[in-house]
Design a protein around this motif. Sequence first.
Motif, PDB file in Angstrom:
ATOM      1  N   GLU A 169      43.916  45.936  48.040  1.00  0.00           N
ATOM      2  CA  GLU A 169      43.495  45.871  49.442  1.00  0.00           C
ATOM      3  C   GLU A 169      42.136  45.202  49.531  1.00  0.00           C
ATOM      4  O   GLU A 169      41.193  45.710  50.127  1.00  0.00           O
ATOM      5  CB  GLU A 169      43.457  47.281  50.044  1.00  0.00           C
ATOM      6  CG  GLU A 169      44.851  47.809  50.260  1.00  0.00           C
ATOM      7  CD  GLU A 169      44.884  49.127  50.996  1.00  0.00           C
ATOM      8  OE1 GLU A 169      43.845  49.546  51.525  1.00  0.00           O
ATOM      9  OE2 GLU A 169      45.968  49.719  51.019  1.00  0.00           O
ATOM     10  N   LEU A 170      42.031  44.032  48.936  1.00  0.00           N
ATOM     11  CA  LEU A 170      40.775  43.284  49.019  1.00  0.00           C
ATOM     12  C   LEU A 170      40.630  42.752  50.431  1.00  0.00           C
ATOM     13  O   LEU A 170      41.631  42.492  51.111  1.00  0.00           O
ATOM     14  CB  LEU A 170      40.792  42.113  48.016  1.00  0.00           C
ATOM     15  CG  LEU A 170      41.028  42.483  46.556  1.00  0.00           C
ATOM     16  CD1 LEU A 170      41.321  41.235  45.731  1.00  0.00           C
ATOM     17  CD2 LEU A 170      39.815  43.210  45.997  1.00  0.00           C
ATOM     18  N   SER A 171      39.389  42.577  50.859  1.00  0.00           N
ATOM     19  CA  SER A 171      39.173  42.185  52.255  1.00  0.00           C
ATOM     20  C   SER A 171      39.650  40.749  52.524  1.00  0.00           C
ATOM     21  O   SER A 171      39.189  39.796  51.906  1.00  0.00           O
ATOM     22  CB  SER A 171      37.683  42.303  52.577  1.00  0.00           C
ATOM     23  OG  SER A 171      37.480  41.872  53.891  1.00  0.00           O
ATOM     24  N   SER A 188      33.056  36.392  45.366  1.00  0.00           N
ATOM     25  CA  SER A 188      33.108  36.664  43.922  1.00  0.00           C
ATOM     26  C   SER A 188      34.544  36.628  43.434  1.00  0.00           C
ATOM     27  O   SER A 188      35.461  36.932  44.188  1.00  0.00           O
ATOM     28  CB  SER A 188      32.542  38.045  43.621  1.00  0.00           C
ATOM     29  OG  SER A 188      31.289  38.162  44.217  1.00  0.00           O
ATOM     30  N   THR A 189      34.680  36.272  42.170  1.00  0.00           N
ATOM     31  CA  THR A 189      36.023  36.245  41.580  1.00  0.00           C
ATOM     32  C   THR A 189      36.478  37.669  41.264  1.00  0.00           C
ATOM     33  O   THR A 189      35.715  38.449  40.708  1.00  0.00           O
ATOM     34  CB  THR A 189      35.994  35.411  40.278  1.00  0.00           C
ATOM     35  OG1 THR A 189      35.486  34.119  40.597  1.00  0.00           O
ATOM     36  CG2 THR A 189      37.370  35.287  39.660  1.00  0.00           C
ATOM     37  N   THR A 190      37.698  37.997  41.660  1.00  0.00           N
ATOM     38  CA  THR A 190      38.270  39.312  41.321  1.00  0.00           C
ATOM     39  C   THR A 190      39.533  39.074  40.511  1.00  0.00           C
ATOM     40  O   THR A 190      40.369  38.263  40.907  1.00  0.00           O
ATOM     41  CB  THR A 190      38.662  40.077  42.607  1.00  0.00           C
ATOM     42  OG1 THR A 190      37.551  40.088  43.474  1.00  0.00           O
ATOM     43  CG2 THR A 190      39.098  41.493  42.300  1.00  0.00           C
ATOM     44  N   LEU A 223      47.360  36.622  49.599  1.00  0.00           N
ATOM     45  CA  LEU A 223      48.390  36.423  48.577  1.00  0.00           C
ATOM     46  C   LEU A 223      48.093  37.312  47.363  1.00  0.00           C
ATOM     47  O   LEU A 223      48.994  37.939  46.799  1.00  0.00           O
ATOM     48  CB  LEU A 223      48.438  34.944  48.172  1.00  0.00           C
ATOM     49  CG  LEU A 223      49.551  34.532  47.215  1.00  0.00           C
ATOM     50  CD1 LEU A 223      50.924  34.816  47.805  1.00  0.00           C
ATOM     51  CD2 LEU A 223      49.460  33.036  46.881  1.00  0.00           C
ATOM     52  N   MET A 224      46.824  37.370  46.982  1.00  0.00           N
ATOM     53  CA  MET A 224      46.402  38.226  45.852  1.00  0.00           C
ATOM     54  C   MET A 224      46.792  39.681  46.139  1.00  0.00           C
ATOM     55  O   MET A 224      47.355  40.362  45.287  1.00  0.00           O
ATOM     56  CB  MET A 224      44.873  38.099  45.712  1.00  0.00           C
ATOM     57  CG  MET A 224      44.233  39.056  44.762  1.00  0.00           C
ATOM     58  SD  MET A 224      44.277  38.365  43.119  1.00  0.00           S
ATOM     59  CE  MET A 224      43.259  39.558  42.245  1.00  0.00           C
TER      60      MET A 224
END
Length: 458
Positions: free
Chosen positions: A258-260, A270-272, A250-251
Amino acid sequence: MKFISKPTLEHKEVPVADDGQWEKIVQDWSDKHHNIHRGKNSDKTRCYVFSINSVNDPLIQKAQLEEIVNLTEAQGAEIAGKEIYLLNKINPKSLIGKGTAHHLAQRARDCGASMIVVDAELSPSQLRNLEDIAGMSICDREAIILNVFLKHASTKQARIQVEIAQLEYLRPRIRGIGINMDQQAGGIGNSRGAGETASELLARKLDHRLLELKKAQKKFTRVGDISRSQRQACKRIVLIGYTNAGKTSLMNALTNEELSARQMPFETLSTTSRCLSRHGEDVLVSDTVGFIRRLPASLLESFTSTLAELKEASLLVIVIDISDYEYEAHLKTTLEMVEKLGALKIPRFYVFNKIDRLNTEFKKAVADELSEAHPYVLLSSHDSEAVADFKTTILQEVRSEQTLEVFVPYSASQVTTLIYSKCRILESSTQEQGMHFKIEAKAPILKQIVEKLKELRQ
Ligand SMILES: Nc1nc2c(ncn2[C@@H]2O[C@H](COP(=O)(O)OP(=O)(O)OP(=O)(O)O)[C@@H](O)[C@H]2O)c(=O)[nH]1
Ligand SMILES: [Mg+2]
């Protein structure tokens, strides 16, 4: 499968105790317990998964078995066999009875397994007793979850947090290690103080290491605080939910990142944070570590700092995989975590995700009930149009919140009650005649507060 706690390059600033000798001890213990009996044709540890259940619902039992199987696979182990066991009576010494443990070990051996994964939290003595009865290595739920976290901890902060949790897990189990080492008596003999057993020495060094790691963790928390205060001007939306619910997907869809995002428990640790709106940088969205039922207390404590930003959010977006049979239990776990983290008062928005995987129509009545009057949406994070609409909605939602600084005399208790029940308190200080608040809430509520204070002054 590894359960080690050895320093890496990332730990350069954390001094290593006693020339790395204690790390060797921990690793020897780890090898002994988790790496010795490898399967014949594979490098992976072959595990027999034993899902202990007290609920007599076959679908819940199956879902819980799948969860522990996924967790075991997520750390690179191979599943040799699996079974569900309905536990009616707890044996305080070894959780399950002797006869059951013997049969279990036999079935595990028949499958070529070298280790049994027990989906339960075993006390250190239960673990030891069960290993003695079964005659093979046992890994409990807490160790499995710790291992998965270790595998996915790619940032310096996450590695320190996981290592703290590992050592907290190991600390009460030292006696078991110590017995073996005291018998061996070699290895670390020279560095022992007079009358100190190997297990006492290990305990001392472990405590020293924990202290160093906690100091290093505090530094991270302080750095985080500074960057958080710098970003205070922004409204924050935080995505939270059970592991695998689809938070990162969703993020990514909301921010074109393109976070894994994988079918893998605890892919994100970890918080991004990213800007949500392209024009103007007034709203940030954060992706966070996923939750799981019975999260080991050591991990919860360790990851609380990662989740500290949650309390500063203007909106919590709770993501739920409604295609999972256990969506209700997952939501319950998530809300329990929100409560533990002191964030129950923050406005919530529910996202019932993965509707593309539902064969049956997810009834509106169910969503109404689950969301408990909080706003919600049913979508698939793979559906870009639905995500775009959702983005517009949450941006409106947070932008309709405003901040106000007020002084409330002690005599205006009605106003204080209104503030505590309806507003998010950003700052508060006690003064001689009353309290000073910096609060955030929807405009009509702030108006109500200002008017009430005016009335009281007249
Ligand atoms: N079919 C379908 N799959 C989805 C949807 N959203 C996410 N997924 C898949 O679900 C899996 C987990 O998604 P993630 O976004 O990594 O989940 P997460 O909540 O970030 O998980 P953790 O980081 O482990 O807590 C991935 O394989 C995604 O592709 C959806 O709407 N429909
Ligand atoms: Mg994720």
